[in-house]
Structure formats: structure tokens, C-alpha cells
Design a protein around this motif. Structure first.
Motif, PDB file in Angstrom:
ATOM      1  N   SER A 113     100.174 -15.135  68.787  1.00 26.70           N
ATOM      2  CA  SER A 113      99.224 -15.564  69.817  1.00 26.70           C
ATOM      3  C   SER A 113      97.954 -14.713  69.852  1.00 26.70           C
ATOM      4  O   SER A 113      97.107 -14.906  70.715  1.00 26.70           O
ATOM      5  CB  SER A 113      99.890 -15.535  71.196  1.00 26.70           C
ATOM      6  OG  SER A 113     100.209 -14.206  71.571  1.00 26.70           O
ATOM      7  N   PHE A 114      97.819 -13.771  68.912  1.00 24.33           N
ATOM      8  CA  PHE A 114      96.650 -12.894  68.915  1.00 24.33           C
ATOM      9  C   PHE A 114      95.394 -13.698  68.608  1.00 24.33           C
ATOM     10  O   PHE A 114      95.315 -14.425  67.639  1.00 24.33           O
ATOM     11  CB  PHE A 114      96.820 -11.775  67.888  1.00 24.33           C
ATOM     12  CG  PHE A 114      95.643 -10.826  67.822  1.00 24.33           C
ATOM     13  CD1 PHE A 114      95.377  -9.980  68.877  1.00 24.33           C
ATOM     14  CD2 PHE A 114      94.827 -10.798  66.716  1.00 24.33           C
ATOM     15  CE1 PHE A 114      94.311  -9.097  68.829  1.00 24.33           C
ATOM     16  CE2 PHE A 114      93.754  -9.920  66.655  1.00 24.33           C
ATOM     17  CZ  PHE A 114      93.494  -9.075  67.708  1.00 24.33           C
ATOM     18  N   ASN A 115      94.401 -13.557  69.473  1.00 28.95           N
ATOM     19  CA  ASN A 115      93.132 -14.269  69.326  1.00 28.95           C
ATOM     20  C   ASN A 115      92.023 -13.226  69.301  1.00 28.95           C
ATOM     21  O   ASN A 115      91.508 -12.827  70.345  1.00 28.95           O
ATOM     22  CB  ASN A 115      92.950 -15.255  70.480  1.00 28.95           C
ATOM     23  CG  ASN A 115      91.642 -16.021  70.418  1.00 28.95           C
ATOM     24  OD1 ASN A 115      90.746 -15.713  69.625  1.00 28.95           O
ATOM     25  ND2 ASN A 115      91.528 -17.015  71.256  1.00 28.95           N
ATOM     26  N   ASN A 145     103.954 -12.392  67.786  1.00 27.27           N
ATOM     27  CA  ASN A 145     104.375 -13.742  68.176  1.00 27.27           C
ATOM     28  C   ASN A 145     103.339 -14.814  67.821  1.00 27.27           C
ATOM     29  O   ASN A 145     103.495 -15.966  68.191  1.00 27.27           O
ATOM     30  CB  ASN A 145     104.752 -13.803  69.664  1.00 27.27           C
ATOM     31  CG  ASN A 145     103.576 -13.666  70.601  1.00 27.27           C
ATOM     32  OD1 ASN A 145     102.429 -13.907  70.249  1.00 27.27           O
ATOM     33  ND2 ASN A 145     103.856 -13.287  71.832  1.00 27.27           N
ATOM     34  N   LYS A 148     102.095  -7.039  70.207  1.00 24.17           N
ATOM     35  CA  LYS A 148     102.995  -8.110  70.648  1.00 24.17           C
ATOM     36  C   LYS A 148     102.389  -9.476  70.343  1.00 24.17           C
ATOM     37  O   LYS A 148     103.078 -10.382  69.880  1.00 24.17           O
ATOM     38  CB  LYS A 148     103.277  -7.993  72.145  1.00 24.17           C
ATOM     39  CG  LYS A 148     104.206  -6.877  72.518  1.00 24.17           C
ATOM     40  CD  LYS A 148     104.383  -6.791  74.027  1.00 24.17           C
ATOM     41  CE  LYS A 148     105.127  -5.546  74.433  1.00 24.17           C
ATOM     42  NZ  LYS A 148     105.188  -5.392  75.887  1.00 24.17           N
ATOM     43  N   GLN A 149     101.098  -9.632  70.614  1.00 22.92           N
ATOM     44  CA  GLN A 149     100.432 -10.905  70.366  1.00 22.92           C
ATOM     45  C   GLN A 149     100.430 -11.231  68.870  1.00 22.92           C
ATOM     46  O   GLN A 149     100.643 -12.373  68.489  1.00 22.92           O
ATOM     47  CB  GLN A 149      98.997 -10.880  70.900  1.00 22.92           C
ATOM     48  CG  GLN A 149      98.918 -10.879  72.404  1.00 22.92           C
ATOM     49  CD  GLN A 149      97.498 -10.702  72.899  1.00 22.92           C
ATOM     50  OE1 GLN A 149      96.534 -10.917  72.177  1.00 22.92           O
ATOM     51  NE2 GLN A 149      97.368 -10.276  74.149  1.00 22.92           N
ATOM     52  N   LYS A 150     100.182 -10.221  68.035  1.00 23.79           N
ATOM     53  CA  LYS A 150     100.199 -10.453  66.586  1.00 23.79           C
ATOM     54  C   LYS A 150     101.600 -10.841  66.127  1.00 23.79           C
ATOM     55  O   LYS A 150     101.765 -11.720  65.285  1.00 23.79           O
ATOM     56  CB  LYS A 150      99.693  -9.229  65.844  1.00 23.79           C
ATOM     57  CG  LYS A 150      98.180  -9.071  65.961  1.00 23.79           C
ATOM     58  CD  LYS A 150      97.662  -8.049  65.010  1.00 23.79           C
ATOM     59  CE  LYS A 150      97.481  -8.729  63.668  1.00 23.79           C
ATOM     60  NZ  LYS A 150      96.704  -7.952  62.720  1.00 23.79           N
ATOM     61  N   ASP A 172      99.861  -4.511  73.669  1.00 29.07           N
ATOM     62  CA  ASP A 172      99.610  -5.938  73.921  1.00 29.07           C
ATOM     63  C   ASP A 172      99.153  -6.652  72.656  1.00 29.07           C
ATOM     64  O   ASP A 172      99.604  -7.756  72.353  1.00 29.07           O
ATOM     65  CB  ASP A 172      98.566  -6.135  75.030  1.00 29.07           C
ATOM     66  CG  ASP A 172      99.119  -5.892  76.420  1.00 29.07           C
ATOM     67  OD1 ASP A 172     100.357  -5.813  76.568  1.00 29.07           O
ATOM     68  OD2 ASP A 172      98.306  -5.804  77.370  1.00 29.07           O
ATOM     69  N   SER A 205      92.702 -10.831  76.345  1.00 32.02           N
ATOM     70  CA  SER A 205      92.387 -12.063  75.621  1.00 32.02           C
ATOM     71  C   SER A 205      92.454 -13.295  76.516  1.00 32.02           C
ATOM     72  O   SER A 205      91.896 -14.331  76.178  1.00 32.02           O
ATOM     73  CB  SER A 205      93.341 -12.239  74.435  1.00 32.02           C
ATOM     74  OG  SER A 205      94.676 -12.293  74.894  1.00 32.02           O
ATOM     75  N   GLU A 206      93.110 -13.193  77.660  1.00 31.70           N
ATOM     76  CA  GLU A 206      93.209 -14.327  78.584  1.00 31.70           C
ATOM     77  C   GLU A 206      92.054 -14.376  79.577  1.00 31.70           C
ATOM     78  O   GLU A 206      91.875 -15.358  80.270  1.00 31.70           O
ATOM     79  CB  GLU A 206      94.521 -14.242  79.382  1.00 31.70           C
ATOM     80  CG  GLU A 206      95.744 -14.341  78.518  1.00 31.70           C
ATOM     81  CD  GLU A 206      97.003 -14.023  79.293  1.00 31.70           C
ATOM     82  OE1 GLU A 206      96.922 -13.341  80.337  1.00 31.70           O
ATOM     83  OE2 GLU A 206      98.073 -14.449  78.846  1.00 31.70           O
ATOM     84  N   LYS A 261      96.279 -10.298  80.241  1.00 30.37           N
ATOM     85  CA  LYS A 261      95.829  -9.687  79.013  1.00 30.37           C
ATOM     86  C   LYS A 261      94.328  -9.898  78.865  1.00 30.37           C
ATOM     87  O   LYS A 261      93.778 -10.877  79.334  1.00 30.37           O
ATOM     88  CB  LYS A 261      96.556 -10.305  77.837  1.00 30.37           C
ATOM     89  CG  LYS A 261      98.039 -10.004  77.833  1.00 30.37           C
ATOM     90  CD  LYS A 261      98.705 -10.642  76.656  1.00 30.37           C
ATOM     91  CE  LYS A 261     100.175 -10.325  76.630  1.00 30.37           C
ATOM     92  NZ  LYS A 261     100.940 -11.038  77.614  1.00 30.37           N
TER      93      LYS A 261
END
Length: 87
Positions: free
Chosen positions: A51-53, A49, A45-47, A42, A4-5, A2
């Protein structure tokens, strides 16, 4: 990998190179619209769970900005901002 990674992985060049190669191979035949849809999915999904940064994603996007056409970069920023609620 992703977007963000990307910043996190850049601290480990060996892992980063492998991840970038895998991600490139996975996405190289996707159309512009497919890539933007994937970005939207993506982020959603991050929001969902937790994990959205936002800052990490913007920093990662800025690191690859030189490789993106200006319109694509601006569109990605717009999508990230909209999903993050900054619009």
C-alpha cells in the motif's frame, strides 16, 4: 492517520479534522527520534503490504511543510527516499 493518507483525507474536512486531532493527541508527547522511527515503521509496513504510495506521501509531506522545521522536513524526505530505494 498515516502521512500518506493526509492528502486523501483533506478532501473530507470533517473527517480530516477529527483524524488530525486524534493523530496529534497520539503523537504530541513523542520525541523527534520516536516520530522518525514511527515514520520508518509505517513506510516499511506499507511497502510490505503493497500500500506504499511514494507520490502520495511526498505530496502530503509538502502540504504540511510550512509547519515543520526545515531539518525535520529534509530528514523525512531522506527517510522516505531511502526506504523507497531512491537513494
Amino acid at each position: 492517520m498515516k502521512l500518506s493518507e493526509f492528502a486523501e483525507k483533506s478532501q473530507n474536512p470533517t473527517g480530516l479534522e477529527k483524524d488530525l486531532t486524534n493523530t496529534y493527541d497520539e503523537m504530541k508527547n513523542l520525541s523527534h527520534d520516536e516520530l522518525l522511527n514511527r515514520l520508518q515503521e509505517d513506510i516499511k509496513k506499507q511497502k510490505a503490504n503493497g500500500s506504499f504510495n511514494y507520490e502520495g506521501m511526498i505530496n502530503s509531506l509538502n502540504q504540511i511543510r510550512a509547519y515543520l522545521p526545515n531539518g525535520v522536513y529534509e530528514n523525512m524526505i531522506r527517510i522516505i527516499d531511502e526506504i523507497n530505494g531512491k537513494d
